[in-house]
Motif scaffolding. Structure first.
Motif, PDB file in Angstrom:
ATOM      1  N   ALA A 255       0.836  -1.210   0.000  1.00 32.22           N
ATOM      2  CA  ALA A 255       0.000   0.000   0.000  1.00 32.22           C
ATOM      3  C   ALA A 255       0.867   1.255   0.000  1.00 32.22           C
ATOM      4  CB  ALA A 255      -0.916  -0.009   1.225  1.00 32.22           C
ATOM      5  N   THR A 256       0.324   2.328  -0.548  1.00 32.12           N
ATOM      6  CA  THR A 256       1.034   3.616  -0.546  1.00 32.12           C
ATOM      7  C   THR A 256       0.704   4.383   0.736  1.00 32.12           C
ATOM      8  OG1 THR A 256      -0.768   4.803  -1.630  1.00 32.12           O
ATOM      9  CG2 THR A 256       0.848   3.691  -3.052  1.00 32.12           C
ATOM     10  N   LEU A 257       1.492   5.410   1.000  1.00 28.91           N
ATOM     11  CA  LEU A 257       1.249   6.243   2.184  1.00 28.91           C
ATOM     12  C   LEU A 257      -0.135   6.883   2.119  1.00 28.91           C
ATOM     13  CD1 LEU A 257       4.733   7.994   2.543  1.00 28.91           C
ATOM     14  CD2 LEU A 257       3.810   6.162   3.978  1.00 28.91           C
ATOM     15  N   HIS A 258      -0.525   7.328   0.940  1.00 30.35           N
ATOM     16  CA  HIS A 258      -1.817   7.999   0.790  1.00 30.35           C
ATOM     17  C   HIS A 258      -2.979   7.019   0.979  1.00 30.35           C
ATOM     18  CE1 HIS A 258      -0.273  11.929  -0.424  1.00 30.35           C
ATOM     19  NE2 HIS A 258       0.631  11.287  -1.181  1.00 30.35           N
ATOM     20  N   GLN A 259      -2.826   5.781   0.527  1.00 37.23           N
ATOM     21  CA  GLN A 259      -3.889   4.794   0.733  1.00 37.23           C
ATOM     22  C   GLN A 259      -4.107   4.531   2.217  1.00 37.23           C
ATOM     23  OE1 GLN A 259      -2.272   1.597  -1.677  1.00 37.23           O
ATOM     24  NE2 GLN A 259      -3.641   2.078  -3.408  1.00 37.23           N
ATOM     25  N   LEU A 260      -3.017   4.395   2.955  1.00 40.05           N
ATOM     26  CA  LEU A 260      -3.120   4.152   4.389  1.00 40.05           C
ATOM     27  C   LEU A 260      -3.612   5.388   5.123  1.00 40.05           C
ATOM     28  CD1 LEU A 260       0.157   2.073   4.902  1.00 40.05           C
ATOM     29  CD2 LEU A 260      -2.190   1.225   5.002  1.00 40.05           C
ATOM     30  N   ALA A 261      -3.221   6.575   4.629  1.00 35.63           N
ATOM     31  CA  ALA A 261      -3.706   7.812   5.242  1.00 35.63           C
ATOM     32  C   ALA A 261      -5.214   7.901   5.117  1.00 35.63           C
ATOM     33  CB  ALA A 261      -3.034   9.016   4.591  1.00 35.63           C
ATOM     34  N   ASP A 262      -5.746   7.574   3.949  1.00 32.48           N
ATOM     35  CA  ASP A 262      -7.190   7.587   3.742  1.00 32.48           C
ATOM     36  C   ASP A 262      -7.875   6.551   4.626  1.00 32.48           C
ATOM     37  OD1 ASP A 262      -6.846   9.567   1.865  1.00 32.48           O
ATOM     38  OD2 ASP A 262      -6.892   8.179   0.145  1.00 32.48           O
ATOM     39  N   PHE A 264      -6.939   5.380   7.626  1.00 30.49           N
ATOM     40  CA  PHE A 264      -6.950   5.702   9.054  1.00 30.49           C
ATOM     41  C   PHE A 264      -7.350   7.161   9.334  1.00 30.49           C
ATOM     42  CE2 PHE A 264      -3.847   2.144   8.833  1.00 30.49           C
ATOM     43  CZ  PHE A 264      -4.531   1.240   9.633  1.00 30.49           C
ATOM     44  N   GLY A 265      -7.606   7.955   8.284  1.00 28.28           N
ATOM     45  CA  GLY A 265      -8.066   9.327   8.482  1.00 28.28           C
ATOM     46  C   GLY A 265      -6.993  10.242   9.020  1.00 28.28           C
ATOM     47  N   VAL A 266      -5.751  10.015   8.607  1.00 27.25           N
ATOM     48  CA  VAL A 266      -4.647  10.880   9.022  1.00 27.25           C
ATOM     49  C   VAL A 266      -3.901  11.314   7.764  1.00 27.25           C
ATOM     50  CG1 VAL A 266      -4.401   9.770  11.289  1.00 27.25           C
ATOM     51  CG2 VAL A 266      -3.097   8.901   9.337  1.00 27.25           C
ATOM     52  N   SER A 267      -2.903  12.178   7.971  1.00 24.95           N
ATOM     53  CA  SER A 267      -2.121  12.629   6.816  1.00 24.95           C
ATOM     54  C   SER A 267      -1.096  11.568   6.407  1.00 24.95           C
ATOM     55  CB  SER A 267      -1.402  13.931   7.161  1.00 24.95           C
ATOM     56  OG  SER A 267      -0.430  13.697   8.187  1.00 24.95           O
ATOM     57  N   ALA A 268      -0.628  11.686   5.170  1.00 18.35           N
ATOM     58  CA  ALA A 268       0.399  10.767   4.683  1.00 18.35           C
ATOM     59  C   ALA A 268       1.681  10.917   5.480  1.00 18.35           C
ATOM     60  CB  ALA A 268       0.659  11.018   3.201  1.00 18.35           C
ATOM     61  N   GLU A 269       1.977  12.153   5.921  1.00 19.24           N
ATOM     62  CA  GLU A 269       3.165  12.383   6.712  1.00 19.24           C
ATOM     63  C   GLU A 269       3.075  11.653   8.053  1.00 19.24           C
ATOM     64  OE1 GLU A 269       6.839  13.631   8.063  1.00 19.24           O
ATOM     65  OE2 GLU A 269       5.997  13.592   6.037  1.00 19.24           O
ATOM     66  N   ARG A 270       1.872  11.626   8.652  1.00 17.51           N
ATOM     67  CA  ARG A 270       1.700  10.931   9.915  1.00 17.51           C
ATOM     68  C   ARG A 270       1.902   9.431   9.738  1.00 17.51           C
ATOM     69  NH1 ARG A 270       2.913  10.440  14.890  1.00 17.51           N
ATOM     70  NH2 ARG A 270       1.324   9.399  16.193  1.00 17.51           N
ATOM     71  N   VAL A 271       1.441   8.899   8.631  1.00 21.28           N
ATOM     72  CA  VAL A 271       1.647   7.466   8.338  1.00 21.28           C
ATOM     73  C   VAL A 271       3.142   7.171   8.217  1.00 21.28           C
ATOM     74  CG1 VAL A 271       1.282   5.632   6.656  1.00 21.28           C
ATOM     75  CG2 VAL A 271      -0.600   7.197   7.246  1.00 21.28           C
ATOM     76  N   ARG A 272       3.867   8.098   7.537  1.00 18.59           N
ATOM     77  CA  ARG A 272       5.305   7.896   7.373  1.00 18.59           C
ATOM     78  C   ARG A 272       6.007   7.911   8.725  1.00 18.59           C
ATOM     79  NH1 ARG A 272       9.788  10.566   7.331  1.00 18.59           N
ATOM     80  NH2 ARG A 272       8.716  12.532   7.830  1.00 18.59           N
TER      81      ARG A 272
END
Length: 287
Positions: A255-262, A264-272
């Motif tokens: 999965a990409t950062l943006h897919q996981l961000a969507d 969990f409802g957080v930003s891609a930076e937070r996922v990173r």
């Protein structure tokens, strides 16, 4: 072989290797059949499936099997075994013999007797097969009789043998090399004063890299331990962080950062950030 049996249905005759002389005396008691008697028995076998007729045909021809088998005594195999195999060929010939063709059974059976003996020799002469192709099998039984001197063939002799037997000169050279070799134990023998055991193939033909059995086992154990350790370490992460690591590193379709961000409802930076912190924690746990 303490006692071999030539058997087909109810037809049997023992070939005792320890008392081969007695066996030879026994088979010589059976008279050679006249052409008329042989034809009569063959017709009974063909038309009535008379096994007693088959038995008489076999027993009366076993002396010919012995005579043929003796011709192969130079291969270092027990004569009783050669006779055994030749007897099997004789029985196959008896089953296929057609009395209407006009030839005697002994002439017809020679091919079958030799074929069975040839197969036995090729299976047992060496641990490693020396003849696998049709040309090599043909060469195996002709090469010895074709040699005019001891030692290796000259080029002229190679070409002469190849022409006589209808094979390529390269095939003659390859078979000569195979027949000149000797079986060798792969594993070392018990150490002696001369340290010959150090020169067995196990010492200089050891597999390298991942094909070495010891290394393969070691690598398998290590992988198993690492897999178990990783699973234990993942279980110490919170559910969201564990899912991020699994989806980013362990899934077939990552999965990409943006897919996981969507998700969990957080930003891609937070996922990173969560991913980086989890990797550091896993490395610490695994070390």
């Amino acid at each position: 072989m303490s006692q071999a049996l030539v058997t087909t249905a109810s037809l049997s005759l023992p070939v005792p290797s320890e008392q081969l002389g007695s066996y030879l005396q026994e088979i010589n008691r059976y008279p050679i059949l006249s052409a008329e008697r042989e034809r009569e028995l063959a017709i009974r076998l063909r038309d009535q499936n008379d096994l007693e007729a088959a038995r008489e045909l076999v027993l009366s021809h076993l002396r010919f099997v012995v005579r043929i088998a003796r011709g192969y005594s130079g291969y270092g195999l027990p004569l009783a075994d050669l006779i055994q195999e030749g007897g099997i060929g004789l029985m196959k010939a008896v089953r296929r013999f057609d009395p209407e063709v006009g030839v005697r059974l002994v002439s017809f059976a020679v091919h079958w007797i030799k074929a069975e003996i040839h197969e036995y020799i090729l299976r047992n002469w060496r641990i490693v097969k020396v003849a696998t192709t049709k040309a090599q099998r043909k060469l195996f039984f002709n090469l010895r009789s074709s040699k005019k001197r001891l030692g290796w063939f000259s080029r002229e002799e190679v070409e002469s043998v190849a022409e006589d037997l209808g094979v390529a000169p390269e095939t003659v050279l390859e078979m000569e090399s195979r027949m000149s070799g000797q079986d060798m134990s792969f594993d070392p023998l018990e150490a002696g004063d001369d340290d010959d055991s150090a020169w067995t193939p196990a010492a200089y033909l050891a597999a390298s890299g991942s094909w070495d059995p010891a290394q393969v086992l070691e690598q398998a154990d290590l992988s198993q331990q690492q897999s178990a350790g990783l699973q234990d370490a993942l279980e110490q992460l919170d559910e969201r962080t564990r899912i991020i690591v699994e989806q980013r590193w362990l899934a077939e379709e990552k999965a990409t950062l943006h897919q996981l961000a969507d998700r969990f409802g957080v930003s891609a930076e937070r996922v990173r950030q969560l991913e980086n912190n989890a990797i550091k924690k896993l490395k610490k746990l695994l070390s």
